[in-house]
Design a protein around this motif. Sequence first.
Motif, mmCIF file in Angstrom:
data_model
loop_
_atom_site.group_PDB
_atom_site.id
_atom_site.type_symbol
_atom_site.label_atom_id
_atom_site.label_comp_id
_atom_site.label_asym_id
_atom_site.label_seq_id
_atom_site.Cartn_x
_atom_site.Cartn_y
_atom_site.Cartn_z
ATOM 1 N N GLY A 89 0.807 -1.218 0.000
ATOM 2 C CA GLY A 89 0.000 0.000 0.000
ATOM 3 C C GLY A 89 0.840 1.269 0.000
ATOM 4 N N PHE A 90 2.145 1.122 0.145
ATOM 5 C CA PHE A 90 3.053 2.253 0.274
ATOM 6 C C PHE A 90 4.067 2.318 -0.877
ATOM 7 N N VAL A 91 4.562 1.182 -1.281
ATOM 8 C CA VAL A 91 5.603 1.098 -2.312
ATOM 9 C C VAL A 91 4.951 0.760 -3.658
ATOM 10 N N ASP A 95 8.496 -1.239 -7.808
ATOM 11 C CA ASP A 95 9.658 -1.110 -6.927
ATOM 12 C C ASP A 95 9.722 -2.177 -5.835
ATOM 13 N N LEU A 96 8.654 -2.947 -5.679
ATOM 14 C CA LEU A 96 8.552 -3.902 -4.578
ATOM 15 C C LEU A 96 9.250 -5.220 -4.920
ATOM 16 N N PRO A 97 10.191 -5.672 -4.079
ATOM 17 C CA PRO A 97 10.811 -6.987 -4.304
ATOM 18 C C PRO A 97 9.762 -8.094 -4.177
ATOM 19 N N PRO A 98 10.071 -9.300 -4.661
ATOM 20 C CA PRO A 98 9.142 -10.421 -4.512
ATOM 21 C C PRO A 98 8.835 -10.702 -3.035
ATOM 22 N N ALA A 99 7.656 -11.224 -2.791
ATOM 23 C CA ALA A 99 7.214 -11.498 -1.418
ATOM 24 C C ALA A 99 8.214 -12.370 -0.662
ATOM 25 N N GLN A 100 8.694 -13.433 -1.272
ATOM 26 C CA GLN A 100 9.612 -14.331 -0.576
ATOM 27 C C GLN A 100 10.895 -13.613 -0.156
ATOM 28 N N THR A 101 11.381 -12.703 -0.969
ATOM 29 C CA THR A 101 12.576 -11.924 -0.634
ATOM 30 C C THR A 101 12.291 -11.021 0.560
ATOM 31 N N THR A 139 15.422 3.817 -0.665
ATOM 32 C CA THR A 139 14.310 4.738 -0.898
ATOM 33 C C THR A 139 13.175 4.561 0.093
ATOM 34 N N TYR A 140 12.756 3.326 0.349
ATOM 35 C CA TYR A 140 11.538 3.095 1.118
ATOM 36 C C TYR A 140 11.755 2.679 2.571
#
Length: 172
Positions: A89-91, A95-101, A139-140
């Motif tokens: 909801g923020f990133v 730009d968001l890495p995979p969930a498992q990472t 960044t985040y």
Amino acid sequence: MRGSIQGFSTIYSIGNDVVKLPRISKLLAQYPLDQKNGKLENQITFQRIASKFMHPIEYSNIDKHQNNLVTYIGGIWATKEAIFKALSGFVPKKDLPPAQTIYTGLFYKINSIENGAPFVIFDDTFKSKYPQFQLFYNTYIQDTNLKALLSIAHDGDYLFANSMLVKDKKKI
């Protein structure tokens, strides 16, 4: 969603998750951990499953939670989902890495020694482990002084995790 609460200057996002604990019990029955000499022995299949959602620090603490293993693992899973939903909801998705990472490398859940309250720590080794996501982290997480607030409750068969991502004024 932007706002503020005492001690924090900005609320970036919130996330929630619910876990049905009998599902975790079934997983542990199917892939049990054997107890030997007061320690839980890692069964390779369980280890493979856990490596998909548990940070190494969380996995290393399994022995400390032998008496409430279902709740411990359920709490970790719900935390991972709640934080991931808040990050989503923020990133921006690009730009968001995979969930498992994110689950296994970005943060871990531990409990306060004083009162047992759960909290989240962002792993500062994330950038070196995953250099391809260094820009995301800078960044985040780092540049926003991001802190994750966490609340966990459980009742009967259900465990609930609520998270809030905020800017920590203390690091400014």
